[in-house]
Design a protein around this motif. Structure first.
Motif, PDB file in Angstrom:
ATOM      1  N   GLN A   1       0.834  -1.191   0.000  1.00  0.00           N
ATOM      2  CA  GLN A   1       0.000   0.000   0.000  1.00  0.00           C
ATOM      3  C   GLN A   1       0.874   1.247   0.000  1.00  0.00           C
ATOM      4  O   GLN A   1       1.978   1.246   0.544  1.00  0.00           O
TER       5      GLN A   1
ATOM      6  N   ARG B   1       0.842   3.892   1.608  1.00  0.00           N
ATOM      7  CA  ARG B   1       1.232   4.356   2.937  1.00  0.00           C
ATOM      8  C   ARG B   1       2.490   3.625   3.422  1.00  0.00           C
ATOM      9  O   ARG B   1       3.417   4.230   3.955  1.00  0.00           O
TER      10      ARG B   1
ATOM     11  N   TYR C   1      -0.789  -2.831  -5.260  1.00  0.00           N
ATOM     12  CA  TYR C   1      -1.621  -3.824  -5.947  1.00  0.00           C
ATOM     13  C   TYR C   1      -3.101  -3.638  -5.642  1.00  0.00           C
ATOM     14  O   TYR C   1      -3.481  -3.346  -4.517  1.00  0.00           O
ATOM     15  N   ARG C   2      -3.920  -3.788  -6.675  1.00  0.00           N
ATOM     16  CA  ARG C   2      -5.373  -3.836  -6.536  1.00  0.00           C
ATOM     17  C   ARG C   2      -5.865  -4.999  -7.385  1.00  0.00           C
ATOM     18  O   ARG C   2      -5.314  -5.255  -8.457  1.00  0.00           O
ATOM     19  N   GLN C   3      -6.946  -5.664  -6.932  1.00  0.00           N
ATOM     20  CA  GLN C   3      -7.460  -6.789  -7.719  1.00  0.00           C
ATOM     21  C   GLN C   3      -8.047  -6.306  -9.043  1.00  0.00           C
ATOM     22  O   GLN C   3      -8.053  -7.030 -10.021  1.00  0.00           O
TER      23      GLN C   3
ATOM     24  N   ILE D   1       0.515 -13.589  -0.196  1.00  0.00           N
ATOM     25  CA  ILE D   1      -0.774 -13.591  -0.901  1.00  0.00           C
ATOM     26  C   ILE D   1      -0.827 -12.448  -1.920  1.00  0.00           C
ATOM     27  O   ILE D   1      -1.162 -12.647  -3.090  1.00  0.00           O
ATOM     28  N   VAL D   2      -0.454 -11.245  -1.479  1.00  0.00           N
ATOM     29  CA  VAL D   2      -0.472 -10.084  -2.376  1.00  0.00           C
ATOM     30  C   VAL D   2       0.629 -10.228  -3.435  1.00  0.00           C
ATOM     31  O   VAL D   2       0.402  -9.937  -4.614  1.00  0.00           O
TER      32      VAL D   2
ATOM     33  N   VAL E   1      -0.331  14.036   6.621  1.00  0.00           N
ATOM     34  CA  VAL E   1      -1.350  12.987   6.698  1.00  0.00           C
ATOM     35  C   VAL E   1      -2.755  13.602   6.592  1.00  0.00           C
ATOM     36  O   VAL E   1      -3.089  14.530   7.312  1.00  0.00           O
ATOM     37  N   GLY E   2      -3.556  13.051   5.665  1.00  0.00           N
ATOM     38  CA  GLY E   2      -4.940  13.520   5.539  1.00  0.00           C
ATOM     39  C   GLY E   2      -5.101  14.775   4.692  1.00  0.00           C
ATOM     40  O   GLY E   2      -6.216  15.152   4.338  1.00  0.00           O
TER      41      GLY E   2
ATOM     42  N   VAL F   1      -7.917   7.791   7.147  1.00  0.00           N
ATOM     43  CA  VAL F   1      -6.654   8.517   6.992  1.00  0.00           C
ATOM     44  C   VAL F   1      -5.446   7.627   7.287  1.00  0.00           C
ATOM     45  O   VAL F   1      -4.536   7.513   6.475  1.00  0.00           O
ATOM     46  N   THR F   2      -5.452   6.957   8.441  1.00  0.00           N
ATOM     47  CA  THR F   2      -4.300   6.120   8.773  1.00  0.00           C
ATOM     48  C   THR F   2      -4.407   4.728   8.140  1.00  0.00           C
ATOM     49  O   THR F   2      -3.411   4.017   8.051  1.00  0.00           O
ATOM     50  N   GLY F   3      -5.610   4.354   7.711  1.00  0.00           N
ATOM     51  CA  GLY F   3      -5.802   3.028   7.124  1.00  0.00           C
ATOM     52  C   GLY F   3      -5.864   1.914   8.158  1.00  0.00           C
ATOM     53  O   GLY F   3      -6.148   0.771   7.814  1.00  0.00           O
TER      54      GLY F   3
ATOM     55  N   VAL G   1      -8.689 -16.959   3.948  1.00  0.00           N
ATOM     56  CA  VAL G   1      -7.875 -15.827   4.407  1.00  0.00           C
ATOM     57  C   VAL G   1      -7.401 -14.938   3.250  1.00  0.00           C
ATOM     58  O   VAL G   1      -7.324 -13.719   3.381  1.00  0.00           O
ATOM     59  N   ASP G   2      -7.107 -15.545   2.088  1.00  0.00           N
ATOM     60  CA  ASP G   2      -6.631 -14.749   0.942  1.00  0.00           C
ATOM     61  C   ASP G   2      -7.630 -13.651   0.578  1.00  0.00           C
ATOM     62  O   ASP G   2      -7.251 -12.530   0.247  1.00  0.00           O
TER      63      ASP G   2
ATOM     64  N   VAL H   1      -7.197 -10.707   2.922  1.00  0.00           N
ATOM     65  CA  VAL H   1      -5.932 -10.000   2.713  1.00  0.00           C
ATOM     66  C   VAL H   1      -6.013  -9.148   1.448  1.00  0.00           C
ATOM     67  O   VAL H   1      -5.614  -7.980   1.433  1.00  0.00           O
ATOM     68  N   LEU H   2      -6.571  -9.726   0.370  1.00  0.00           N
ATOM     69  CA  LEU H   2      -6.656  -8.990  -0.897  1.00  0.00           C
ATOM     70  C   LEU H   2      -7.706  -7.875  -0.829  1.00  0.00           C
ATOM     71  O   LEU H   2      -7.495  -6.783  -1.365  1.00  0.00           O
ATOM     72  N   ALA H   3      -8.811  -8.120  -0.137  1.00  0.00           N
ATOM     73  CA  ALA H   3      -9.836  -7.072   0.009  1.00  0.00           C
ATOM     74  C   ALA H   3      -9.276  -5.903   0.816  1.00  0.00           C
ATOM     75  O   ALA H   3      -9.511  -4.734   0.491  1.00  0.00           O
ATOM     76  N   ALA H   4      -8.525  -6.201   1.870  1.00  0.00           N
ATOM     77  CA  ALA H   4      -7.935  -5.135   2.694  1.00  0.00           C
ATOM     78  C   ALA H   4      -6.917  -4.331   1.884  1.00  0.00           C
ATOM     79  O   ALA H   4      -6.846  -3.104   1.986  1.00  0.00           O
ATOM     80  N   GLN H   5      -6.145  -5.031   1.042  1.00  0.00           N
ATOM     81  CA  GLN H   5      -5.175  -4.341   0.179  1.00  0.00           C
ATOM     82  C   GLN H   5      -5.925  -3.413  -0.791  1.00  0.00           C
ATOM     83  O   GLN H   5      -5.535  -2.271  -0.996  1.00  0.00           O
ATOM     84  N   ASP H   6      -7.030  -3.892  -1.380  1.00  0.00           N
ATOM     85  CA  ASP H   6      -7.840  -3.068  -2.284  1.00  0.00           C
ATOM     86  C   ASP H   6      -8.359  -1.817  -1.575  1.00  0.00           C
ATOM     87  O   ASP H   6      -8.409  -0.741  -2.161  1.00  0.00           O
TER      88      ASP H   6
ATOM     89  N   GLY I   1      -7.086  -0.375   1.041  1.00  0.00           N
ATOM     90  CA  GLY I   1      -6.052   0.408   1.705  1.00  0.00           C
ATOM     91  C   GLY I   1      -6.142   0.290   3.224  1.00  0.00           C
ATOM     92  O   GLY I   1      -5.764   1.201   3.947  1.00  0.00           O
ATOM     93  N   VAL I   2      -6.636  -0.860   3.695  1.00  0.00           N
ATOM     94  CA  VAL I   2      -6.737  -1.064   5.147  1.00  0.00           C
ATOM     95  C   VAL I   2      -5.555  -1.893   5.639  1.00  0.00           C
ATOM     96  O   VAL I   2      -5.200  -2.910   5.048  1.00  0.00           O
ATOM     97  N   ASP I   3      -4.961  -1.408   6.713  1.00  0.00           N
ATOM     98  CA  ASP I   3      -3.876  -2.106   7.369  1.00  0.00           C
ATOM     99  C   ASP I   3      -4.510  -2.833   8.565  1.00  0.00           C
ATOM    100  O   ASP I   3      -4.850  -2.212   9.569  1.00  0.00           O
TER     101      ASP I   3
ATOM    102  N   LEU J   1      -1.583 -15.366  10.223  1.00  0.00           N
ATOM    103  CA  LEU J   1      -0.892 -14.993   8.980  1.00  0.00           C
ATOM    104  C   LEU J   1      -0.379 -13.553   9.042  1.00  0.00           C
ATOM    105  O   LEU J   1       0.724 -13.249   8.597  1.00  0.00           O
TER     106      LEU J   1
END
Lengths: 204, 249
Positions: free
Chosen positions: A22, A24, A39-41, A69-70, A189-190, B22-24, B37-38, B41-46, B48-50, B73
């Protein structure tokens, strides 16, 4: 691959490391020379593969990620577009630093911190001209993101730069670029959304 | 606030990825074994969530959980109720505990009834307001229905006590303001609720106050009705809850 192998890979001619984490995470720390393409799906593989093909020479590509995974999803996405990924590193900056290698990092600064010591920073606003009508940080220098590469050489290196945009995404890329070029930078930030939301002064 | 609902329509299960925009920083609630689980992980990456934490509203008896695998994981804590007799490493969650992700605040409410370890999560986006925006009610309060009380312990007396607790938990949830969004762990024909569970995955506290038939019942009627209206239990309910308690996915 190991961090040492990745370092050798990145130093060879026509070898490119694409950091798929990401934006960030990239800003917080990345290996020198890596390119950021989070990366985005959806909507990721085609433009990234096209960029690689447009370079007009056979680039060797490595993927830099912080989980398998990513990394594998990105590699498969590029393969589907006819680009072969030569190597995958999925240990993130933790494994890279553990091997003793340096990272390029950009400090994150909050709008409150910036407002408190505004005199210490030169603010660079990378938004497009039409976006500036909503207000700018007093004294900010406007350089739209697309002009940054051209204008960066004119910037004095002895100043500290706080890079801002609307929400903090574009400024992340801009700040990373300036950090790579050896400037002392921070990402706000923001962005203006939090600056204005926090009631800080603006010039209109 | 970043908010994504991830569902398995076949079993009528909802899970959630929620983050501070803002911070994700964010969390995953009730990740489903069926999605894997994949997927998270991939949805969170899409988005922008950490992901900083994986939590569960309760130890489920109708489906396999992927919470433990996802937390392992990512190397983040796995939060469940202190009342859950889980036999794996986890972080105990207690009533009124605040989980913080940037400016996103998630407050733990213990809402026993469906299981003794049932939790609800009250979500606030402090960038917008200190008032609660949404509540994840797990299997405590559903859209049009309430969670069944018989899956954790099949003993008649235990089921009756669980139904009484469910009544109290539902009324505690109803102390939230009308505009608070309601996001349960199930919708549609999920076997964890009764026959009135709606096909919509969400509602508001105010709408349920008006339209949910269980809300206006006194405790005795509530207990009587929840027991009368029980569907057949989910297939392998005891085994699923046992496996989820053991952390087998």
């Amino acid at each position: 691959m190991t961090a040492a192998e990745l370092k050798d890979f990145s130093e060879a001619a026509d070898h490119v490391v694409i950091d798929v984490r990401q934006g960030r995470s990239f800003t917080e720390g990345h290996m020198p020379g890596a390119l950021s393409a989070p990366y985005r799906q959806q909507g990721w593989s085609i433009p990234v593969a096209n960029w690689i093909k447009q370079q007009g020479r056979d680039l060797a590509i490595a993927i830099f990620a912080d989980n398998a995974i990513v990394a594998n999803a990105a590699s498969e996405g590029l393969r589907a577009q006819g680009v072969t990924v030569a190597a995958i590193f999925d240990g993130g900056t933790a494994a890279w630093q553990a091997a003793g290698f340096p990272t390029v990092s950009v400090k994150a600064i909050t709008v409150d911190e910036l407002a408190k010591c505004l005199d210490d920073w030169t603010v660079i606003d990378v938004r497009e001209p039409y976006e500036l009508r909503s207000g700018v940080v007093p004294g900010a220098k406007a350089i739209p993101l697309g002009h940054l590469e051209r204008e960066a050489p004119e910037l004095p290196k002895d100043k500290r730069y706080a890079v801002i945009c609307a929400s903090g995404n574009r400024s992340q890329s801009a700040a990373s670029y300036l950090a790579e070029e050896g400037f002392h930078v921070a990402n706000v930030v923001g962005g203006m959304s939090l600056w204005i939301g926090g009631g800080h002064p603006v010039d209109r | 606030m970043i908010w994504q609902t991830l569902q398995n329509p076949e079993l009528g299960c909802s899970s959630y990825i929620i983050g501070d925009e803002v911070t994700g920083q964010g969390l995953v609630v009730d990740p489903l074994g069926a999605l894997g689980v994949d997927h998270y992980v991939l949805a969170a990456q899409d988005l922008g969530v950490d992901i900083r934490m994986v939590v569960e509203t309760h130890v489920h008896a109708d489906h396999a959980s992927s919470a433990r695998a996802l937390a392992a994981l990512l190397g983040v804590p796995h939060g469940i109720s202190h009342a859950a007799p889980a036999r794996f490493d986890h972080q105990d969650l207690k009533d009124q505990e605040d989980l913080t992700f940037g400016m996103l605040s998630v407050t733990v409410w213990e809402t026993p009834g469906h299981t003794p370890d049932s939790l609800s999560f009250v979500v606030r986006d402090l960038r917008r307001s200190r008032a609660p925006w949404a509540v994840l009610t797990g299997d405590s309060l559903f859209v049009g229905d309430v969670g069944r009380p018989d899956l954790a312990d099949a003993d008649d007396q235990a089921i009756r006590q669980a139904a009484q607790k469910q009544h109290d938990s539902v009324h505690r949830l109803l102390t939230l303001s009308d505009g608070v969004e309601l996001w349960p762990a199930h919708y549609g024909s999920s076997p964890c609720g009764g026959i009135f569970m709606n096909k919509s995955p969400h509602s508001t506290i105010g709408f349920e106050r008006q339209a949910n038939p269980f809300v206006s019942m006194d405790e005795e009627t509530f207990v009587d009705q929840t027991l009368r209206l029980l569907k057949p239990p989910p297939e392998d309910a005891a085994l699923l809850r046992q496996n989820n308690l053991a952390g087998i996915s």
